[in-house]
Motif scaffolding. Structure first.
Motif, PDB file in Angstrom:
ATOM      1  N   ASP A 148     -16.167  10.623  22.243  1.00 45.23           N
ATOM      2  CA  ASP A 148     -16.753  11.397  21.929  1.00 45.23           C
ATOM      3  C   ASP A 148     -16.675  13.173  22.184  1.00 45.23           C
ATOM      4  O   ASP A 148     -17.360  13.832  21.329  1.00 45.23           O
ATOM      5  CB  ASP A 148     -18.086  11.060  23.080  1.00 45.23           C
ATOM      6  CG  ASP A 148     -18.101   9.286  22.567  1.00 45.23           C
ATOM      7  OD1 ASP A 148     -18.057   9.762  21.693  1.00 45.23           O
ATOM      8  OD2 ASP A 148     -18.745   9.099  23.655  1.00 45.23           O
ATOM      9  N   GLN A 172     -24.931   5.787  26.727  1.00 40.36           N
ATOM     10  CA  GLN A 172     -23.933   4.687  26.052  1.00 40.36           C
ATOM     11  C   GLN A 172     -23.293   3.486  27.470  1.00 40.36           C
ATOM     12  O   GLN A 172     -22.929   2.552  27.135  1.00 40.36           O
ATOM     13  CB  GLN A 172     -23.033   5.647  25.988  1.00 40.36           C
ATOM     14  CG  GLN A 172     -22.002   5.305  24.446  1.00 40.36           C
ATOM     15  CD  GLN A 172     -20.999   6.678  24.393  1.00 40.36           C
ATOM     16  OE1 GLN A 172     -19.954   6.918  24.593  1.00 40.36           O
ATOM     17  NE2 GLN A 172     -21.654   7.086  23.270  1.00 40.36           N
ATOM     18  N   SER A 175     -12.017  14.918  27.767  1.00 43.21           N
ATOM     19  CA  SER A 175     -10.914  13.691  27.957  1.00 43.21           C
ATOM     20  C   SER A 175     -10.449  12.782  26.577  1.00 43.21           C
ATOM     21  O   SER A 175     -10.089  13.712  25.667  1.00 43.21           O
ATOM     22  CB  SER A 175     -12.161  12.145  28.028  1.00 43.21           C
ATOM     23  OG  SER A 175     -13.097  11.494  26.583  1.00 43.21           O
TER      24      SER A 175
HETATM   25  P1  ATP Z   1     -15.496  10.533  25.695  1.00 38.28           P
HETATM   26  O1  ATP Z   1     -16.019   9.405  24.720  1.00 38.28           O
HETATM   27  O2  ATP Z   1     -15.814  11.668  25.234  1.00 38.28           O
HETATM   28  O3  ATP Z   1     -14.287  10.097  26.380  1.00 38.28           O
HETATM   29  P2  ATP Z   1     -17.035   8.675  26.914  1.00 38.28           P
HETATM   30  O4  ATP Z   1     -18.191   7.997  26.182  1.00 38.28           O
HETATM   31  O5  ATP Z   1     -16.265   7.201  27.427  1.00 38.28           O
HETATM   32  O6  ATP Z   1     -17.290   9.859  25.793  1.00 38.28           O
HETATM   33  P3  ATP Z   1     -17.402   9.295  29.559  1.00 38.28           P
HETATM   34  O7  ATP Z   1     -15.957   8.846  29.781  1.00 38.28           O
HETATM   35  O8  ATP Z   1     -18.825   8.865  30.452  1.00 38.28           O
HETATM   36  O9  ATP Z   1     -18.094   8.524  28.241  1.00 38.28           O
HETATM   37  O10 ATP Z   1     -17.762  11.274  29.936  1.00 38.28           O
HETATM   38  C1  ATP Z   1     -18.651  11.499  29.599  1.00 38.28           C
HETATM   39  C2  ATP Z   1     -18.214  13.039  29.573  1.00 38.28           C
HETATM   40  O11 ATP Z   1     -17.871  13.534  30.979  1.00 38.28           O
HETATM   41  C3  ATP Z   1     -17.477  12.661  28.157  1.00 38.28           C
HETATM   42  O12 ATP Z   1     -17.169  13.151  26.966  1.00 38.28           O
HETATM   43  C4  ATP Z   1     -16.496  14.418  28.915  1.00 38.28           C
HETATM   44  O13 ATP Z   1     -16.814  15.114  27.902  1.00 38.28           O
HETATM   45  C5  ATP Z   1     -15.931  14.149  30.294  1.00 38.28           C
HETATM   46  N1  ATP Z   1     -15.435  13.413  30.965  1.00 38.28           N
HETATM   47  C6  ATP Z   1     -15.380  12.264  31.103  1.00 38.28           C
HETATM   48  N2  ATP Z   1     -13.960  11.973  31.529  1.00 38.28           N
HETATM   49  C7  ATP Z   1     -12.637  13.487  31.253  1.00 38.28           C
HETATM   50  C8  ATP Z   1     -11.413  14.099  31.830  1.00 38.28           C
HETATM   51  N3  ATP Z   1     -10.585  13.122  31.981  1.00 38.28           N
HETATM   52  N4  ATP Z   1     -11.821  15.120  30.986  1.00 38.28           N
HETATM   53  C9  ATP Z   1     -12.163  16.450  30.994  1.00 38.28           C
HETATM   54  N5  ATP Z   1     -13.582  15.148  30.794  1.00 38.28           N
HETATM   55  C10 ATP Z   1     -14.113  14.309  30.407  1.00 38.28           C
END
Ligand code: ATP
Ligand code: MG
Length: 406
Positions: free
Chosen positions: A191, A294, A187
């Motif tokens: 993380d 989280q 994302s």
């Molecule tokens: P991150 O900091 O990695 O965005 P987060 O704490 O915001 O994590 P979430 O938004 O719940 O957590 O996302 C969990 C996981 O899902 C992310 O760490 C990532 O691996 C995946 N993910 C979320 N959004 C996307 C995206 N747009 N493209 C690819 N993977 C995603």
């Protein structure tokens, strides 16, 4: 005498030292080093069974050393001076180096090695001659055989003589690519880049899969994901970036499923699509940045519901880390400041106020029955766009296009 490092000798880390795998590991590491150092065009890299040689060819030592420190699979490296195989030249070089390093109380020794047995002095004679030459210019310096401050290593080889006195610790870990390939769900957040970094450390060759939902997500969000990926290239070389068109799926879910289940359904689609791309591109595992507790999608119940769409192993390198621990690492790998840039990603935009923290599989399946899951997945996979991200920003065509749009 103007001495400049000519070469850096790289020692391998925790290689699988057994038999025929060793050469495979070494070749991977050599290619990774080449990729990472491609930003210094003069530099040439070769490898043999015991060492990798980085020839500076006039490039500045300091930035190259900084880059080498980050590459996984390197245990330590030594910068070396290459000088003519001649006692007078060696004497002058050793005196110049020690004068430069000298401060009060400094201890030293000379450790010579001779692989050219035709050379006029043997290693003991060399140690004496060169040690004596140091005392000539620095009468107050002390020789010390056990743990000296400076161990001046002199090696006489066929083609030249080499002097080194510095050993720099490498990043350790395994060369990227030696553990096989995994798809990193990346994302724009804090993380997932850290999860990517930790996977690279154990030798996983990652491809970054990023879900974008234009026009809801901006070109800025995509650029952010590119920039994060580029930060990860310094640990082991180029990374394939896979952009997945996700707009249709998010609109469909929003229209047909209850608000509380948006997140679970969205995540299940992401997982299915990532898995499909993985299979096509010969990946072994999926990697994400989930961290337990989280957010709503990261309860054990949620993980179970999301994970249920695949039997492929899902690696979650930061799952048990606290946010502050993850942030520390994000700062260390220099992704934090990019991650906190304010571009909304696809999940924040469609995120419900109160997502279900304990989704029921039975309900999930019932809502998915309202959607053409297979068709949606297929179209998304058919629409992916792959870009190779290199350490060198200019090599990245897609980025330039996005810059123009901003
Ligand atoms: P991150 O900091 O990695 O965005 P987060 O704490 O915001 O994590 P979430 O938004 O719940 O957590 O996302 C969990 C996981 O899902 C992310 O760490 C990532 O691996 C995946 N993910 C979320 N959004 C996307 C995206 N747009 N493209 C690819 N993977 C995603
Ligand atoms: Mg996120």
């Amino acid at each position: 005498m103007n001495l400049q490092y000519s070469e850096i000798m790289v020692r391998y880390g925790e290689l699988s030292t057994k038999g025929k795998n060793r050469m495979r590991f070494i070749n991977k590491l050599r290619r990774n080093i080449q990729d990472v150092l491609s930003i210094y065009p003069e530099v040439k890299v070769t490898a043999d069974r015991d060492r990798c040689h980085v020839f500076l060819n006039g490039a500045d030592y300091a930035p190259v050393a900084e880059s080498l420190k980050q590459i996984f699979g390197i245990q330590a490296f030594n910068p070396v001076y290459r000088v003519e195989k001649d006692v007078a030249v060696l004497t002058e070089a050793v005196q110049a180096i020690m004068t430069d390093l000298y401060q009060e109380g400094l201890t030293f020794k000379v450790s010579s090695k001779r692989s050219d047995h035709q050379f006029e002095l043997d290693s003991t004679q060399l140690n004496h001659t060169l040690g004596g030459a140091v005392f000539e210019v620095l009468p107050n310096i002390k020789a010390q055989m056990k743990k000296p401050d400076v161990n001046l290593k002199v090696e006489i080889r066929e083609e030249a003589a080499y002097i080194s006195h510095e050993e720099i610790r490498g990043a350790g870990g395994l060369p990227v690519g030696t553990a096989g390939k995994g798809m990193l769900m990346l994302s724009g957040g804090i993380d997932s880049p850290v999860a990517g970094y930790l996977s690279l450390k154990r030798g996983v060759d990652i491809e970054a899969v990023h879900f974008a939902s234009p026009p809801y997500t901006s070109p800025g969000a995509l650029k952010k994901a590119h920039d994060l990926t580029r930060k990860l290239t310094k640990f082991g070389g180029n990374i394939q970036f896979i952009e997945v068109p996700f707009t249709e799926i998010q609109e469909e879910i929003k229209e047909k499923a209850p608000e509380a289940y948006l997140m679970t359904l969205t995540r299940r689609f992401m997982m299915r699509i990532t898995d499909r791309i993985r299979a096509k591109r010969d990946g072994r595992v999926i990697i994400n940045g989930e961290s337990l507790g989280q957010v709503a999608s990261q309860t054990l119940e949620s993980m179970q519901a999301i994970n249920a769409v695949t039997s492929t192993p899902v690696i979650r390198p930061v799952v048990t880390m606290d946010k502050l621990e993850i942030i520390d690492l994000a700062e260390k790998i220099d992704t934090f400041s990019i991650s906190i840039q304010p571009f909304e990603d696809c999940c924040t935009i469609f995120a419900p106020d109160r997502p279900k923290t304990n989704p029921k599989i039975k309900n999930v399946e019932q809502y998915e029955a309202r959607l053409d899951v297979e068709g949606l997945v297929e179209r998304a996979v058919a629409g992916i766009m792959v870009t190779e991200i290199t350490p060198n920003e200019e090599a990245d065509v897609v980025d330039e296009l996005i810059d123009d749009l901003l």
